[in-house]
Enzyme design. Structure first.
Site, PDB file in Angstrom:
ATOM      1  N   LYS A  59       0.603  -1.271   0.173  1.00 37.01           N
ATOM      2  CA  LYS A  59      -0.088  -0.223  -0.325  1.00 37.01           C
ATOM      3  C   LYS A  59       0.704   1.415   0.351  1.00 37.01           C
ATOM      4  O   LYS A  59       0.798   1.948  -0.853  1.00 37.01           O
ATOM      5  CB  LYS A  59      -0.762   0.018   1.324  1.00 37.01           C
ATOM      6  CG  LYS A  59      -2.144  -1.098   0.997  1.00 37.01           C
ATOM      7  CD  LYS A  59      -2.457  -1.165   2.466  1.00 37.01           C
ATOM      8  CE  LYS A  59      -3.814  -2.447   2.046  1.00 37.01           C
ATOM      9  NZ  LYS A  59      -4.240  -2.810   3.661  1.00 37.01           N
ATOM     10  N   GLN A 103      -5.033  -2.306   9.909  1.00 34.38           N
ATOM     11  CA  GLN A 103      -4.704  -3.180   8.883  1.00 34.38           C
ATOM     12  C   GLN A 103      -4.954  -4.074  10.452  1.00 34.38           C
ATOM     13  O   GLN A 103      -4.576  -4.056  11.798  1.00 34.38           O
ATOM     14  CB  GLN A 103      -2.939  -3.320   9.027  1.00 34.38           C
ATOM     15  CG  GLN A 103      -2.470  -4.777   8.699  1.00 34.38           C
ATOM     16  CD  GLN A 103      -3.401  -4.143   6.587  1.00 34.38           C
ATOM     17  OE1 GLN A 103      -3.183  -3.271   6.157  1.00 34.38           O
ATOM     18  NE2 GLN A 103      -3.721  -6.208   6.429  1.00 34.38           N
ATOM     19  N   ASP A 126     -11.166   2.706   4.398  1.00 38.52           N
ATOM     20  CA  ASP A 126     -11.419   0.759   4.222  1.00 38.52           C
ATOM     21  C   ASP A 126     -12.839   0.462   4.026  1.00 38.52           C
ATOM     22  O   ASP A 126     -12.655   0.075   4.018  1.00 38.52           O
ATOM     23  CB  ASP A 126     -10.736   0.047   5.437  1.00 38.52           C
ATOM     24  CG  ASP A 126      -9.820  -0.596   5.302  1.00 38.52           C
ATOM     25  OD1 ASP A 126      -8.938  -1.324   4.186  1.00 38.52           O
ATOM     26  OD2 ASP A 126      -8.653  -0.476   6.654  1.00 38.52           O
TER      27      ASP A 126
HETATM   28  N1  GUN Z   1      -7.138  -7.252   6.349  1.00 33.75           N
HETATM   29  C1  GUN Z   1      -7.317  -8.041   5.072  1.00 33.75           C
HETATM   30  N2  GUN Z   1      -8.250  -7.019   4.508  1.00 33.75           N
HETATM   31  C2  GUN Z   1      -7.753  -5.904   4.975  1.00 33.75           C
HETATM   32  C3  GUN Z   1      -7.985  -4.557   4.655  1.00 33.75           C
HETATM   33  O1  GUN Z   1      -8.619  -4.557   3.675  1.00 33.75           O
HETATM   34  N3  GUN Z   1      -7.819  -3.725   4.950  1.00 33.75           N
HETATM   35  C4  GUN Z   1      -7.243  -3.900   6.558  1.00 33.75           C
HETATM   36  N4  GUN Z   1      -7.325  -2.702   7.023  1.00 33.75           N
HETATM   37  N5  GUN Z   1      -7.236  -4.980   7.003  1.00 33.75           N
HETATM   38  C5  GUN Z   1      -7.359  -5.980   6.035  1.00 33.75           C
END
Ligand code: GUN
Length: 301
Positions: A59, A103, A126
């Site tokens: 990211k 995350q 998100d």
């Molecule tokens: N863990 C697995 N997928 C995601 C996501 O799209 N965003 C976040 N913050 N954590 C995750």
């Protein structure tokens, strides 16, 4: 060739996301040239889970490639919930940060729900906050969570017909299965599907899959979907990314999807590969949300 076999086409998430990345980089260059604000994404990473490390690194790298500002905030596994809530509050109030993510998964002693609810929904790129989830379910402008948004964009860019089709979603997680089902039943293109959600307790999962025109598999069970569960000509989207140990790769693991690709692919019309399908679309959709957050395109203040 078996009568049921046909030539399938890959839904190339890697190529589509590269195109979207280029489009966004051009837009950011224009924003910069006009003296506008550069979108800024912050990410909180707790602990050292291998998968989370990889996703967050990816990211941050993609932010740089597009021209966004990014900030990575790291904590050890023993961070307290209170400390994390304090950081969320700080990011909520930081005018330079347009959007941020925490995350997941978080260590067991921290309530993911509490953390997500503490995020200002206007910065929740998100799309996990109940306000964004609720707005999505009634079709209002909002941040849509990245994986479902990425899948919808992939179907759109390949012009896959969905209206009136039977879409089976395997999995009912808050971050993929549920929002995916909501989007596919929405009066929209892509959308307008008859949606069935199946999960670990479903008794007639195989029959449901056999009647599906489109199957979106998000169970996290490697190679779960077999050829005898798929109608010839179906469209298959594989959300699985289980890290399986492998002696054949430098990293020591191999990403494995939820679809037994070698036997399912020859039966279907379109299928996403793993890796290179849904994964890159997820990251690019988070970037798209960040751009929208930077432009205040969804929530104006
Ligand atoms: N863990 C697995 N997928 C995601 C996501 O799209 N965003 C976040 N913050 N954590 C995750």
């Amino acid at each position: 060739m078996n009568m049921e076999e046909q030539h399938y086409q890959l839904l190339d998430g890697k190529a589509v996301s590269a195109q979207m990345k280029k489009e966004m980089a051009e837009e950011v260059a224009k924003i910069k040239a006009e003296g506008g604000k550069v979108p800024h994404l912050a990410a909180i990473l707790v602990g050292h889970d291998g998968g989370s490390e990889t996703y967050v690194a990816s990211k941050v790298k993609t932010c740089e490639e597009i021209g966004f500002k990014s900030t990575l905030i790291r904590y050890e596994d023993d961070v307290t919930e209170a400390e994390l809530l304090k950081k969320v509050d700080e990011l909520n109030r930081d005018a330079d940060v347009d959007g941020f993510i925490v995350q997941l998964p978080l260590p067991n002693h921290i309530s993911e729900e509490k953390i997500i609810e503490a995020i200002d929904y206007r910065k929740d790129v998100d799309g996990f906050h109940p306000i964004n989830v609720g707005r999505m379910s009634i079709g209002l402008p909002c941040f849509v969570s990245a994986t479902p948004a990425g899948i919808v964009e992939l179907l759109r860019r390949y012009d896959i017909p969905t209206r009136g089709k039977h879409c089976v979603v395997l999995g009912r997680s808050n971050i993929v299965g549920k929002p995916m089902a909501t989007l596919m039943m929405q009066k929209a293109v892509p959308g307008d599907c008859t949606v069935t959600v199946c999960h670990s307790r479903s008794e007639n999962l195989k029959e449901m899959c056999l009647s599906a025109d489109l199957i979106i598999v998000a169970l996290g069970v490697p190679e779960f979907l077999k050829a005898d569960m798929v109608k010839p000509g179906a469209v298959i989207v594989d959300v699985g990314t289980t890290r399986m140990p492998s002696s054949q790769t430098k990293s020591g693991f191999k990403l494995t999807g939820d679809v037994k690709f070698s036997e399912v692919a020859p039966k279907c019309r379109y299928i996403t590969p793993v890796p290179g399908g849904v994964g890159p679309m997820t990251i690019i959709s988070l970037m798209r949300n960040t751009l929208l957050a930077g432009k205040k395109a969804i929530y104006s203040e």
